[in-house]
Design an enzyme around this catalytic site. Structure first.
Site, mmCIF file in Angstrom:
data_model
loop_
_atom_site.group_PDB
_atom_site.id
_atom_site.type_symbol
_atom_site.label_atom_id
_atom_site.label_comp_id
_atom_site.label_asym_id
_atom_site.label_seq_id
_atom_site.Cartn_x
_atom_site.Cartn_y
_atom_site.Cartn_z
ATOM 1 N N LYS A 116 -3.114 -5.688 -7.666
ATOM 2 C CA LYS A 116 -4.109 -6.335 -7.265
ATOM 3 C C LYS A 116 -5.404 -6.423 -8.176
ATOM 4 O O LYS A 116 -6.113 -7.520 -7.903
ATOM 5 C CB LYS A 116 -4.734 -5.068 -6.034
ATOM 6 C CG LYS A 116 -4.010 -5.037 -4.978
ATOM 7 C CD LYS A 116 -4.622 -4.008 -3.836
ATOM 8 C CE LYS A 116 -4.005 -4.068 -2.538
ATOM 9 N NZ LYS A 116 -2.354 -3.722 -2.659
ATOM 10 N N GLU A 200 -13.662 -1.646 -4.668
ATOM 11 C CA GLU A 200 -14.228 -2.762 -3.978
ATOM 12 C C GLU A 200 -15.399 -2.402 -3.255
ATOM 13 O O GLU A 200 -15.467 -1.293 -2.642
ATOM 14 C CB GLU A 200 -13.061 -3.333 -3.103
ATOM 15 C CG GLU A 200 -12.057 -4.175 -3.640
ATOM 16 C CD GLU A 200 -11.324 -4.746 -3.010
ATOM 17 O OE1 GLU A 200 -10.360 -5.787 -3.414
ATOM 18 O OE2 GLU A 200 -11.082 -4.847 -1.859
ATOM 19 N N HIS A 235 -6.574 1.015 8.552
ATOM 20 C CA HIS A 235 -6.121 -0.179 7.433
ATOM 21 C C HIS A 235 -4.778 -0.821 7.797
ATOM 22 O O HIS A 235 -3.957 -1.571 6.955
ATOM 23 C CB HIS A 235 -6.016 0.084 5.883
ATOM 24 C CG HIS A 235 -7.688 0.743 5.387
ATOM 25 N ND1 HIS A 235 -8.522 -0.142 5.508
ATOM 26 C CD2 HIS A 235 -7.986 2.006 5.204
ATOM 27 C CE1 HIS A 235 -9.519 0.493 5.127
ATOM 28 N NE2 HIS A 235 -9.042 1.961 4.956
ATOM 29 N N ARG A 297 5.807 -12.150 0.265
ATOM 30 C CA ARG A 297 6.823 -11.762 1.324
ATOM 31 C C ARG A 297 6.601 -12.647 2.443
ATOM 32 O O ARG A 297 5.587 -12.855 2.604
ATOM 33 C CB ARG A 297 7.238 -10.387 1.210
ATOM 34 C CG ARG A 297 6.141 -9.523 1.628
ATOM 35 C CD ARG A 297 6.443 -8.210 2.143
ATOM 36 N NE ARG A 297 5.305 -7.302 2.324
ATOM 37 C CZ ARG A 297 4.450 -7.210 3.296
ATOM 38 N NH1 ARG A 297 4.729 -8.088 4.350
ATOM 39 N NH2 ARG A 297 3.369 -6.297 3.151
#
Length: 643
Positions: A116, A200, A235, A297
């Site tokens: 990420k 973040e 999440h 994917r």
């Protein structure tokens, strides 16, 4: 065109790929572990190869075994599905090095977007907006805590190699940062073998918007519009839909253009998803939407995109992997109607969504929905893999129509042998706030009590069901066929209790009946139930199903079904809710604890589960050791209640 295909996966995605491959005339090869020897995907494939024991790390995650299976069966190509090795660049390269076609993006593209932090740096360079945060190499707890403070709480700690909601923790208070970081790194190490994280800024009114992109080896890249996956718990996505509610054409054009730019930045080939986080506090606006990550994917939720575009994304994958150009140009793609998908899991929302294992003794989803599943009647839901039973997909002309259909299909789902989240899904899809599109990633948490409440069968319903179960004549048990061609039984006022029921010589009649209703015992007082309502039932030979408002109820006579063991018994015993491994013990024998204090952390179903003290007291008994394997129902500790 590819002639033979090995699917390096299991469950519903393996069955989904097999369906399209068969329609295209492609021979399919399945792989399976010990636990999946009788699985549906094994039965559906043209050929199947055993690749090892039940744990994924000894079977589905062993690339050498999968490549060997492809060579042994003459498979030309390998499709990784999602999860497992689908985003493992080294595996993708090994497949190509073995002379086998890889149905997925180039290994370099996977590497570019797989971590990420590196992906965000690449997107910044490409001019794609990203969320503020810390992407640095210094991973010391002190530096990470300092960067979190600089970003400003609340923050999100995310494993750089993470995905599927794993390795992610929201932190609201600096005092909780150290514990959350440790838990996140531990889960990341277990799931991805990489403890590195990024920080973040946590958006307070976040919407999860993602764009389906597709590229080919001829330099073409298109998007197939957006999906909204904001309805999440821990999440992990619960209900996904396409298109996104509240998305105007200008914002759609901007976000989809950014997604295509992101895909082109890594020379992307195949199916991919660009995920964005949107600050929805002022509605969806292009300047309040930021890149989060790319999934290299096919996504779990790809069916909703297929439903609104009329395209088969698995077919696209196979054609692109065969060297063909994309089946459609951008100007040939359009949105038709609205689609929603609900993930039906073997879990118990009333007990903290604990996973449930067992055999499917009943398995019915109402006719009319698109069902993607890897199980059938009699299949086992094991503790080794994700406990998804099925994906229920609906399509309608309007969003309200899709909501209503999804709620009805979930409410009418009849599964026995494991607990499910079907009622929870039905309540979510019919919730007034969700129906009007007032949803963000905190929706479930805000409405948890309403969404996890359990509907009870009425005594009148139970009385009518009991009449059917006790009937000894063929007329009462004669089914009818409904409009979908399914069996149903009708019990109405003309079907009454035998006046001799409960007769006893020289004593008042025994007018009480012992039932098991949804796995719980109930004593039914026949004299107090009143008139029997006209109701429609389904009789499966063991009990009766009743359609309620938000769920179906299962009723049996004088039989106690095994229920899910809860984490804490009434006497203070802390029981293991499922088979798993102890990864942390937070207390010692003799410690004084308070209600809600974390005692033991269990790892099972690829997730961490914390067991807490049910009340204030003292740890009178402790049987848990870090690293130990435990079975369902094992007594891990016992809390003696404070005076």
């Amino acid at each position: 065109m590819i002639k033979s295909l090995l699917i390096a996966n299991r469950g519903e995605i393996a069955c989904r790929i097999i369906r399209t491959a068969r329609a295209m005339g492609v021979r399919t090869v399945a792989v399976y572990s010990d636990a999946d020897a009788k699985a549906l995907h094994v039965r559906q494939a043209d050929e199947a190869v055993h690749i090892g024991p039940s744990p994924a790390r000894e079977s589905y995650l062993v690339g050498e075994k999968i490549i060997a299976a492809a060579k042994a069966t003459g498979a030309e190509a390998i499709h990784p599905g999602y999860g497992f090795l689908s985003e493992n660049a080294d595996f993708a390269q090994a497949v190509k090095d073995a002379g086998i076609i890889w149905v997925g993006p180039n290994p370099d593209s996977i590497r570019a977007m797989g971590l990420k932090d590196a992906a965000k740096e690449r997107m910044i360079a490409a001019g794609v907006p990203v969320t503020p945060g810390y992407l640095g190499e210094d991973q010391s707890p002190e530096r990470l805590a300092a960067e979190a403070a600089k970003v400003g709480y609340p923050v999100l700690i995310k494993a750089v190699a993470g995905g599927g909601g794993k390795g992610m923790r929201r932190v609201d208070d600096p005092a909780d940062f150290a514990d959350a970081l440790l838990s996140c790194q531990r889960e990341a190490a277990s799931s991805f073998g990489n403890t590195q994280v990024l920080i973040e800024k946590y958006i307070l009114s976040p919407r999860h918007i993602e764009v389906q992109v597709f590229g080919d080896s001829h330099g073409n890249v298109v998007h197939l519009f957006e999906r909204d996956c904001s309805l999440q718990r821990r999440h992990q996505k619960v209900i996904e839909e396409a298109p996104a509610p509240g998305m105007d054409e200008d914002t759609r054009e901007a976000i989809c253009a950014a997604a295509v730019k992101a895909a082109k930045a890594v020379d992307y080939v195949g199916a991919g998803t660009i995920e964005f986080i949107a600050d929805a506090s002022e509605g969806l606006r292009a300047d309040r939407i930021w890149f989060m990550e790319m999934n290299t994917r096919l996504q779990v939720e790809h069916p909703v995109t297929e439903e609104i575009t009329g395209q088969d994304l698995v077919e696209w994958q196979l054609r692109v992997a065969s060297g063909e150009t994309l089946p459609k140009r951008q100007d040939e793609l359009a949105i038709y109607g609205w689609a929603m998908e609900a993930r039906l899991y073997a879990e118990d929302p009333s007990k903290g969504f604990l996973p449930s294992t067992g055999r499917l003794e009943s398995f019915h989803i109402p006719h009319g929905a698109r069902i993607e599943t890897g199980v059938a009647l009699g299949s086992d839901i094991s503790p080794f893999y994700d406990p998804m039973i099925a994906k229920i997909v609906t399509h309608a002309n309007s969003r309200s129509g899709a909501c209503a259909a999804l709620s009805d299909y979930c409410a009418g789902t009849r599964i026995r042998g494991v607990r499910t989240n079907a009622e929870f899904l039905s309540r979510a899809a019919s919730h007034a706030g969700f129906v009007v599109g007032e949803v963000d990633t905190g929706f479930i948490e805000r409405n948890l009590e309403a969404l996890t409440s359990v509907e009870s069968a009425t005594d009148a319903n139970c009385s009518a069901a009991a009449i059917l179960l006790l009937a000894d004549d063929d007329l009462t048990r004669q089914p009818i066929l409904n409009g979908a061609g399914e069996r149903e039984w009708v019990v109405g006022p003309s079907t009454i209790w035998n006046p001799m029921f409960g007769f006893r010589a020289n004593a008042l009649p025994a007018r009480k009946l012992r039932l098991t209703v949804d796995g719980e015992p109930r004593i039914l007082d026949i004299a107090a139930t009143g008139p029997v309502e006209t109701l429609v039932y389904d009789y499966d030979g063991k009990g009766v199903w009743i359609d309620g408002v938000t769920r179906s109820h299962f009723i049996e006579l004088e039989r106690r079904l095994d229920g899910l063991v809860v984490g804490a018994a009434g006497d203070g015993a802390i029981l293991s809710p499922m088979p798993g491994r102890i990864i942390a013990v937070e207390v010692a024998a003799g410690d004084v604890v308070t209600k809600g204090q974390k005692l033991v952390t269990l790892e099972a179903m690829k997730m961490e589960h914390s067991l807490v003290a049910p009340f204030d007291g003292t740890v009178a008994e402790l049987n848990a050791e870090t690293g130990g394997q435990v079975s369902e129902g094992a007594v891990l500790a016992r809390i003696e209640k404070a005076e």
